[in-house]
Design a protein around this motif. Structure first.
Motif, PDB file in Angstrom:
ATOM      1  N   ALA A  15      85.347  25.668  -7.118  1.00  0.00           N
ATOM      2  CA  ALA A  15      85.956  25.608  -8.448  1.00  0.00           C
ATOM      3  C   ALA A  15      84.930  26.141  -9.443  1.00  0.00           C
ATOM      4  O   ALA A  15      83.728  25.949  -9.243  1.00  0.00           O
ATOM      5  CB  ALA A  15      86.339  24.178  -8.804  1.00  0.00           C
ATOM      6  N   PRO A  16      85.381  26.808 -10.499  1.00  0.00           N
ATOM      7  CA  PRO A  16      84.430  27.317 -11.496  1.00  0.00           C
ATOM      8  C   PRO A  16      83.793  26.178 -12.282  1.00  0.00           C
ATOM      9  O   PRO A  16      84.362  25.078 -12.382  1.00  0.00           O
ATOM     10  CB  PRO A  16      85.304  28.192 -12.407  1.00  0.00           C
ATOM     11  N   PRO A  17      82.602  26.412 -12.863  1.00  0.00           N
ATOM     12  CA  PRO A  17      81.916  25.359 -13.628  1.00  0.00           C
ATOM     13  C   PRO A  17      82.789  24.734 -14.726  1.00  0.00           C
ATOM     14  O   PRO A  17      82.699  23.528 -14.964  1.00  0.00           O
ATOM     15  CB  PRO A  17      80.703  26.071 -14.232  1.00  0.00           C
ATOM     16  N   GLU A  18      83.637  25.508 -15.364  1.00  0.00           N
ATOM     17  CA  GLU A  18      84.490  24.980 -16.429  1.00  0.00           C
ATOM     18  C   GLU A  18      85.435  23.896 -15.898  1.00  0.00           C
ATOM     19  O   GLU A  18      85.688  22.896 -16.569  1.00  0.00           O
ATOM     20  CB  GLU A  18      85.296  26.110 -17.085  1.00  0.00           C
ATOM     21  N   MET A  19      85.956  24.093 -14.698  1.00  0.00           N
ATOM     22  CA  MET A  19      86.857  23.107 -14.113  1.00  0.00           C
ATOM     23  C   MET A  19      86.085  21.853 -13.689  1.00  0.00           C
ATOM     24  O   MET A  19      86.555  20.733 -13.893  1.00  0.00           O
ATOM     25  CB  MET A  19      87.596  23.697 -12.911  1.00  0.00           C
ATOM     26  N   ALA A  46      73.098  13.210 -22.823  1.00  0.00           N
ATOM     27  CA  ALA A  46      72.752  14.621 -23.021  1.00  0.00           C
ATOM     28  C   ALA A  46      73.845  15.479 -22.392  1.00  0.00           C
ATOM     29  O   ALA A  46      74.404  15.118 -21.358  1.00  0.00           O
ATOM     30  CB  ALA A  46      71.406  14.944 -22.377  1.00  0.00           C
ATOM     31  N   SER A  47      74.141  16.612 -23.044  1.00  0.00           N
ATOM     32  CA  SER A  47      75.107  17.526 -22.441  1.00  0.00           C
ATOM     33  C   SER A  47      74.835  18.955 -22.907  1.00  0.00           C
ATOM     34  O   SER A  47      74.388  19.189 -24.021  1.00  0.00           O
ATOM     35  CB  SER A  47      76.539  17.114 -22.780  1.00  0.00           C
ATOM     36  N   ASP A  48      75.085  19.863 -22.005  1.00  0.00           N
ATOM     37  CA  ASP A  48      75.026  21.304 -22.257  1.00  0.00           C
ATOM     38  C   ASP A  48      76.281  21.855 -21.596  1.00  0.00           C
ATOM     39  O   ASP A  48      76.326  21.999 -20.356  1.00  0.00           O
ATOM     40  CB  ASP A  48      73.744  21.904 -21.653  1.00  0.00           C
ATOM     41  N   GLU A  49      77.308  22.098 -22.387  1.00  0.00           N
ATOM     42  CA  GLU A  49      78.647  22.393 -21.882  1.00  0.00           C
ATOM     43  C   GLU A  49      78.662  23.371 -20.712  1.00  0.00           C
ATOM     44  O   GLU A  49      78.053  24.436 -20.776  1.00  0.00           O
ATOM     45  CB  GLU A  49      79.528  22.929 -23.011  1.00  0.00           C
ATOM     46  N   ASN A  50      79.354  22.978 -19.662  1.00  0.00           N
ATOM     47  CA  ASN A  50      79.539  23.750 -18.428  1.00  0.00           C
ATOM     48  C   ASN A  50      78.246  23.961 -17.641  1.00  0.00           C
ATOM     49  O   ASN A  50      78.236  24.719 -16.668  1.00  0.00           O
ATOM     50  CB  ASN A  50      80.213  25.093 -18.689  1.00  0.00           C
ATOM     51  N   GLU A  76      74.300  18.791 -12.668  1.00  0.00           N
ATOM     52  CA  GLU A  76      73.903  20.160 -13.000  1.00  0.00           C
ATOM     53  C   GLU A  76      74.876  21.112 -12.319  1.00  0.00           C
ATOM     54  O   GLU A  76      75.131  20.992 -11.120  1.00  0.00           O
ATOM     55  CB  GLU A  76      72.474  20.432 -12.548  1.00  0.00           C
ATOM     56  N   LEU A  77      75.408  22.060 -13.085  1.00  0.00           N
ATOM     57  CA  LEU A  77      76.398  23.006 -12.589  1.00  0.00           C
ATOM     58  C   LEU A  77      75.849  24.423 -12.696  1.00  0.00           C
ATOM     59  O   LEU A  77      75.440  24.849 -13.770  1.00  0.00           O
ATOM     60  CB  LEU A  77      77.689  22.904 -13.406  1.00  0.00           C
ATOM     61  N   THR A  78      75.848  25.155 -11.578  1.00  0.00           N
ATOM     62  CA  THR A  78      75.355  26.523 -11.555  1.00  0.00           C
ATOM     63  C   THR A  78      76.464  27.422 -11.032  1.00  0.00           C
ATOM     64  O   THR A  78      76.943  27.220  -9.904  1.00  0.00           O
ATOM     65  CB  THR A  78      74.116  26.642 -10.650  1.00  0.00           C
ATOM     66  N   PRO A  79      76.893  28.413 -11.843  1.00  0.00           N
ATOM     67  CA  PRO A  79      77.946  29.311 -11.364  1.00  0.00           C
ATOM     68  C   PRO A  79      77.474  30.127 -10.159  1.00  0.00           C
ATOM     69  O   PRO A  79      76.313  30.514 -10.084  1.00  0.00           O
ATOM     70  CB  PRO A  79      78.236  30.218 -12.561  1.00  0.00           C
ATOM     71  N   GLN A  80      78.386  30.365  -9.220  1.00  0.00           N
ATOM     72  CA  GLN A  80      78.099  31.145  -8.021  1.00  0.00           C
ATOM     73  C   GLN A  80      78.841  32.476  -8.076  1.00  0.00           C
ATOM     74  O   GLN A  80      79.864  32.611  -8.753  1.00  0.00           O
ATOM     75  CB  GLN A  80      78.508  30.358  -6.770  1.00  0.00           C
ATOM     76  N   ALA A  81      78.347  33.461  -7.353  1.00  0.00           N
ATOM     77  CA  ALA A  81      78.941  34.803  -7.350  1.00  0.00           C
ATOM     78  C   ALA A  81      80.393  34.793  -6.875  1.00  0.00           C
ATOM     79  O   ALA A  81      81.197  35.623  -7.306  1.00  0.00           O
ATOM     80  CB  ALA A  81      78.106  35.736  -6.475  1.00  0.00           C
ATOM     81  N   ASP A  82      80.750  33.840  -6.018  1.00  0.00           N
ATOM     82  CA  ASP A  82      82.116  33.781  -5.484  1.00  0.00           C
ATOM     83  C   ASP A  82      83.087  33.065  -6.428  1.00  0.00           C
ATOM     84  O   ASP A  82      84.242  32.838  -6.087  1.00  0.00           O
ATOM     85  CB  ASP A  82      82.125  33.116  -4.112  1.00  0.00           C
ATOM     86  N   GLY A  83      82.632  32.669  -7.631  1.00  0.00           N
ATOM     87  CA  GLY A  83      83.478  31.986  -8.601  1.00  0.00           C
ATOM     88  C   GLY A  83      83.395  30.469  -8.507  1.00  0.00           C
ATOM     89  O   GLY A  83      83.961  29.772  -9.340  1.00  0.00           O
ATOM     90  N   GLY A  84      82.698  29.971  -7.507  1.00  0.00           N
ATOM     91  CA  GLY A  84      82.537  28.533  -7.343  1.00  0.00           C
ATOM     92  C   GLY A  84      81.357  28.001  -8.146  1.00  0.00           C
ATOM     93  O   GLY A  84      80.804  28.692  -9.018  1.00  0.00           O
ATOM     94  N   THR A  85      80.955  26.780  -7.835  1.00  0.00           N
ATOM     95  CA  THR A  85      79.879  26.099  -8.559  1.00  0.00           C
ATOM     96  C   THR A  85      78.928  25.436  -7.570  1.00  0.00           C
ATOM     97  O   THR A  85      79.368  24.778  -6.628  1.00  0.00           O
ATOM     98  CB  THR A  85      80.472  24.990  -9.463  1.00  0.00           C
ATOM     99  N   TRP A  86      77.624  25.625  -7.795  1.00  0.00           N
ATOM    100  CA  TRP A  86      76.629  24.825  -7.081  1.00  0.00           C
ATOM    101  C   TRP A  86      76.479  23.555  -7.891  1.00  0.00           C
ATOM    102  O   TRP A  86      76.185  23.585  -9.092  1.00  0.00           O
ATOM    103  CB  TRP A  86      75.302  25.567  -6.938  1.00  0.00           C
ATOM    104  N   PHE A  87      76.713  22.416  -7.255  1.00  0.00           N
ATOM    105  CA  PHE A  87      76.774  21.122  -7.905  1.00  0.00           C
ATOM    106  C   PHE A  87      75.581  20.290  -7.455  1.00  0.00           C
ATOM    107  O   PHE A  87      75.347  20.130  -6.267  1.00  0.00           O
ATOM    108  CB  PHE A  87      78.077  20.441  -7.493  1.00  0.00           C
ATOM    109  N   ARG A  88      74.829  19.763  -8.411  1.00  0.00           N
ATOM    110  CA  ARG A  88      73.684  18.891  -8.104  1.00  0.00           C
ATOM    111  C   ARG A  88      73.839  17.617  -8.921  1.00  0.00           C
ATOM    112  O   ARG A  88      73.978  17.660 -10.145  1.00  0.00           O
ATOM    113  CB  ARG A  88      72.380  19.591  -8.459  1.00  0.00           C
ATOM    114  N   LEU A  89      73.808  16.482  -8.246  1.00  0.00           N
ATOM    115  CA  LEU A  89      73.888  15.176  -8.882  1.00  0.00           C
ATOM    116  C   LEU A  89      72.572  14.464  -8.606  1.00  0.00           C
ATOM    117  O   LEU A  89      72.127  14.393  -7.460  1.00  0.00           O
ATOM    118  CB  LEU A  89      75.051  14.375  -8.283  1.00  0.00           C
TER     119      LEU A  89
END
Length: 114
Positions: A15-19, A46-50, A76-89
């Protein structure tokens, strides 16, 4: 607090970072997937949108005299080249400083002259 006290979880999301951001910031969504206990309090610190979001997580203490427990939960959300998100909690306990006059602290006793 040390790094060993932290709990870190990382994964790729389809899913994209926005979602993902929406799932982390809309109360009905976060309540559904986080499934926090009813007496736990979440506050955004603290927040930094998307990109990143940090909540203060407060659990009530156990028993009549127990202190509440606090931790910080950072997404932490990092956009990926395939349109997905690298998600770190990262879930890290909040370090509470020990008072200088605490009688329970380790180390030699100090005496002050007036």
């Amino acid at each position: 607090m040390s790094e060993t006290d932290e709990l870190v979880f990382e994964t790729a999301l389809d899913a994209p970072p926005e979602m993902v951001w929406r799932a982390l910031t809309i109360p009905e969504y976060i309540e559904r997937w986080l499934q926090k206990p009813a007496d736990t309090q979440l506050d955004i610190v603290a927040s930094d949108e998307n990109k990143s979001l940090t909540y203060r997580w407060r659990d009530p203490g156990q028993g009549a005299a127990a202190d509440p427990q606090e931790s910080l939960v950072t997404f932490e959300l990092t956009p990926q080249a395939d349109g997905g998100t690298w998600f770190r909690l990262t879930h890290a306990p909040v370090a509470v400083p020990v008072a200088a006059n605490n009688n329970e602290r380790a180390g030699p006793a100090m005496l002050l002259a007036a």
